[in-house]
Design a protein around this motif. Structure first.
Motif, PDB file in Angstrom:
ATOM      1  N   ASP A   1      40.414  51.882  54.560  1.00  0.00           N
ATOM      2  CA  ASP A   1      40.778  53.187  55.106  1.00  0.00           C
ATOM      3  C   ASP A   1      41.878  53.090  56.160  1.00  0.00           C
ATOM      4  O   ASP A   1      42.355  54.108  56.652  1.00  0.00           O
ATOM      5  N   SER A   2      42.260  51.857  56.523  1.00  0.00           N
ATOM      6  CA  SER A   2      43.247  51.705  57.595  1.00  0.00           C
ATOM      7  C   SER A   2      44.467  50.887  57.201  1.00  0.00           C
ATOM      8  O   SER A   2      45.453  50.866  57.930  1.00  0.00           O
ATOM      9  N   ILE A   3      44.421  50.207  56.061  1.00  0.00           N
ATOM     10  CA  ILE A   3      45.593  49.493  55.568  1.00  0.00           C
ATOM     11  C   ILE A   3      45.886  49.945  54.144  1.00  0.00           C
ATOM     12  O   ILE A   3      45.040  50.573  53.489  1.00  0.00           O
TER      13      ILE A   3
ATOM     14  N   CYS B   1      36.031  44.787  54.736  1.00  0.00           N
ATOM     15  CA  CYS B   1      37.057  45.237  53.798  1.00  0.00           C
ATOM     16  C   CYS B   1      36.989  46.745  53.610  1.00  0.00           C
ATOM     17  O   CYS B   1      38.010  47.412  53.447  1.00  0.00           O
TER      18      CYS B   1
ATOM     19  N   SER C   1      34.347  57.833  50.987  1.00  0.00           N
ATOM     20  CA  SER C   1      35.353  57.029  51.668  1.00  0.00           C
ATOM     21  C   SER C   1      35.108  55.540  51.453  1.00  0.00           C
ATOM     22  O   SER C   1      34.006  55.115  51.062  1.00  0.00           O
TER      23      SER C   1
ATOM     24  N   TYR D   1      36.165  48.888  55.880  1.00  0.00           N
ATOM     25  CA  TYR D   1      36.842  49.453  57.041  1.00  0.00           C
ATOM     26  C   TYR D   1      38.355  49.371  56.876  1.00  0.00           C
ATOM     27  O   TYR D   1      39.082  50.333  57.149  1.00  0.00           O
ATOM     28  N   LEU D   2      38.816  48.233  56.389  1.00  0.00           N
ATOM     29  CA  LEU D   2      40.252  48.032  56.239  1.00  0.00           C
ATOM     30  C   LEU D   2      40.858  48.924  55.162  1.00  0.00           C
ATOM     31  O   LEU D   2      42.014  49.326  55.263  1.00  0.00           O
TER      32      LEU D   2
ATOM     33  N   LEU E   1      34.836  53.177  53.705  1.00  0.00           N
ATOM     34  CA  LEU E   1      33.824  52.641  54.600  1.00  0.00           C
ATOM     35  C   LEU E   1      32.419  52.993  54.119  1.00  0.00           C
ATOM     36  O   LEU E   1      31.493  52.171  54.217  1.00  0.00           O
TER      37      LEU E   1
END
Length: 398
Positions: free
Chosen positions: A164-166, A159, A245, A161-162, A247
């Motif tokens: 920062d990308s969603i 989550c 961040s 990781y996500l 992550l």
């Protein structure tokens, strides 16, 4: 005595029980691994303010001392702990789906409250099921429970990781997805022989509530575990404000869970009395929250996060070992319900108050948490001489 042909069958049943329970623990704690750090982030992303976030996040704790004890007692009375686990995760998946379709604070509060009524009994029911397996098959709790912690870490990292990308507004669907996995895992749970009752249902709960040692265990655990409320509710938000961040936040949470896993894995080798384990957990929490309150640099914060293995892991291992010793096997689900209720009462109060306190003093909230942990350590340390194993515990496993 078992015949040679029966021994492989018994070993296979033991292995199936352990594997299916490990999978279920993994799925359930993957839900928590995404929910605990990032549900507040999702609430903030859809425009919910800090006061409402504190109130909404108090709901799981509120249901722990209102509806949860009734659910666990009902499941135990009906000899349906496994069935209750299956129903609980199915209702959770449906509930989080409904939550994700809402954006208004009041609607969120009401739907999330209904979801929590079914969600919060899952872990106490699973722990009761696990402790019955400990008694039935001679297993150790820690190595079974560590799979839940490992999945918590994996879910949190994924989550993180996500995030920062969603879009943060989509994080709720990650929680829903893991809840659906938990539903599938529940289908693999093995039936477990019911532990025969040695007392009548009428007096079972009253006997526990008259036990001063039992109260000392659950009160101390509630204070020490309740001291983690600020961390669970505001750490991700606060660290984001400091420029960390998503992550990295997930990595910090994961460090703590890795330390927790190590404690669970090594727990069968511990020779300390369980009350001493709990006192060590409380003292470690005091140090952890004092350091966190002073906005340490990232490197020191990472080291402090490893203290989760003691503040959480050591505390829960000590608590479970004491409960196995103190609570008769036929009352274990009820005992877990009372334990969760005590946690919920203090946790709800702390969560509601933490929203207002954080709004005024920010990181200073961790000093309040340190005081709670210190109180919990003192309670269990002062009661340690009362916590001698009951005669029934010899047959209950460890």
């Amino acid at each position: 005595m078992q015949s040679e042909s029966q021994i492989p069958i018994a070993a296979a049943k033991k292995r199936r029980f352990a594997v299916s329970l490990a999978l279920f623990y993994s799925a359930v704690f993957a839900v928590s691994g995404t929910h605990l750090p990032f549900f507040p982030v999702w609430l903030k992303a859809i425009g919910i303010d800090a006061a409402w976030i504190g109130l909404i996040n108090a709901l799981p704790a509120i249901t722990r001392f209102t509806t949860l004890p009734q659910v666990t007692a009902f499941a135990e009375k009906r000899q349906a702990i496994r069935t209750a686990m299956m129903v609980s995760v199915l209702a959770t998946a449906i509930g989080f789906t409904a939550v994700g379709l809402q954006q208004q604070p009041l609607a969120l509060l009401l739907i999330y409250a209904l979801t929590c009524v079914m969600w919060t009994p899952t872990t106490p029911l699973t722990d009761a099921y696990a402790l019955r397996g400990v008694a039935r098959y001679g297993l150790d709790y820690g190595p079974l429970r560590l799979w839940g912690s490992a999945a918590f870490a994996a879910g949190s990292l994924a989550c993180g990781y996500l995030v920062d990308s969603i879009a943060p507004r989509d994080l709720i669907w990650v929680i829903v997805a893991w809840a659906a996995v938990a539903v599938l895992a529940s289908l693999l749970l093995q039936p477990l022989d019911d532990v025969r009752r040695k007392t009548t249902e009428t007096h079972a709960g009253k006997a526990l509530l008259r036990d001063v040692g039992f109260w000392a265990i659950i009160a101390s655990a509630a204070l020490i575990q309740g001291s983690h409320v600020a961390y669970y509710t505001f750490s991700a938000i606060n660290w984001q404000l400091h420029g960390i961040s998503g992550l990295t936040i997930a990595g910090l949470w994961t460090l703590g869970v890795i330390a927790e896993i190590v404690v669970f894995a090594l727990s069968p080798r511990f020779s300390l009395h369980p009350s001493t384990m709990m006192a060590i957990g409380g003292a470690s929490a005091v140090v952890r929250w004092i350091v966190t309150a002073n906005e340490p640099p990232l490197a020191l914060l990472a080291i402090v996060q490893l203290g989760h293995g003691l503040s959480f892991g050591m505390t829960i291992v000590g608590t479970m070992n004491l409960l196995v010793q103190r609570v008769p096997p036929h009352q274990i689900a009820r005992g877990q319900g009372y334990y969760a209720a005590c946690n919920g009462l203090l946790g709800a109060t702390t969560s509601i108050a933490s929203g207002a306190i954080y709004a005024h003093i920010g990181d200073g909230l961790y000093y309040v948490m340190a005081a709670m942990a210190a109180a919990g350590a003192l309670v269990i340390w002062s009661a340690r001489h009362r916590l001698k194993p009951h005669p029934h515990s010899e047959a209950s496993g460890g």
